[in-house]
Enzyme design. Structure first.
Site, mmCIF file in Angstrom:
data_model
loop_
_atom_site.group_PDB
_atom_site.id
_atom_site.type_symbol
_atom_site.label_atom_id
_atom_site.label_comp_id
_atom_site.label_asym_id
_atom_site.label_seq_id
_atom_site.Cartn_x
_atom_site.Cartn_y
_atom_site.Cartn_z
ATOM 1 N N SER A 54 35.672 16.901 28.140
ATOM 2 C CA SER A 54 34.435 16.090 27.944
ATOM 3 C C SER A 54 33.999 15.909 26.520
ATOM 4 C CB SER A 54 33.305 17.048 28.457
ATOM 5 O OG SER A 54 33.244 18.274 27.734
ATOM 6 N N ASP A 55 32.975 14.957 26.346
ATOM 7 C CA ASP A 55 32.249 14.695 25.123
ATOM 8 C C ASP A 55 31.180 14.294 25.000
ATOM 9 O OD1 ASP A 55 33.433 14.310 22.122
ATOM 10 O OD2 ASP A 55 32.079 12.612 22.532
ATOM 11 N N THR A 56 30.174 14.700 24.220
ATOM 12 C CA THR A 56 28.912 14.285 24.103
ATOM 13 C C THR A 56 28.640 13.525 22.969
ATOM 14 O OG1 THR A 56 28.196 16.298 25.409
ATOM 15 C CG2 THR A 56 26.358 15.255 24.161
#
Length: 197
Positions: free
Chosen positions: A76-78
């Site tokens: 994931s990445d934010t």
């Protein structure tokens, strides 16, 4: 419930984030944390959720050759999207101050993308949450930076921390997405894998 459906699967969470790890515990899932270094560069042409989608997928690539039939990989990445610019993790306290100063008395978007892969399935999902902050004083910003050291967080803040408690005046969308994981989408995607693959 989901844990029982996935009892023959092995979940790999490729994230060192204690917040994301806690989300998986809260979902009642057994999982292994497995980390690989990935240079988080992306093409300049990408905008908004395209950036976090790209980076979430990029983080999954080093695992592909070793992924086994029964394993499910989650990466994931934010990012924080503000005034047409993606704010990642600040490199130092001065950069953190500049980010928080720009978010002060403004509305921004927090976008988290999650890539879920098996040997025969791949899906990337994302969620966007709008967050509005009050006007911060310089003193408040520096207090937060020095007390909470937010250099490991996109946009230089954690909404669950002091600055979120005193600063958020409005939120539209998933709170958990801002913390770092759109858990409702992850739950839905893992159910799909359990039921269809």
């Amino acid at each position: 419930m989901l844990k029982e459906k996935l009892k023959d699967r092995h979940i790999i969470l490729a994230s060192g984030s204690p917040r994301r790890q806690q989300f998986f515990r809260d979902l009642g899932l057994d999982f292994e944390v497995r980390l690989k270094d990935t240079k988080e560069d992306y093409p300049n042409r990408l905008m908004h959720f395209e950036i976090s989608d790209y980076l979430a997928q990029l983080k999954s690539l080093p695992f592909l050759d070793e992924l086994k039939e029964h394993e499910i990989l989650v990466t994931s990445d934010t990012i924080v999207w503000h005034k047409g610019v993606a704010l990642g993790k600040p490199r130092n306290n001065d950069e953190a101050f500049a980010m928080l100063k720009s978010l002060s008395d403004n509305t921004h978007e927090v976008i988290t993308s999650v890539c879920v892969r098996t040997k025969i399935f791949q899906k990337t999902v994302n969620a966007t949450t709008k967050v509005t902050f009050k006007a911060f004083t310089d003193e408040e910003i520096w207090h937060y930076i020095k007390t909470y050291s937010p250099l490991d967080k996109a946009g230089a803040y954690g909404i669950q921390e002091w600055i979120g408690q005193i600063g958020v005046t409005c939120i539209e969308g998933s709170f958990f997405n801002v913390v770092g994981m759109p858990t409702h989408l992850v739950y839905k995607t893992l159910n799909t894998i359990a039921e269809e693959f």
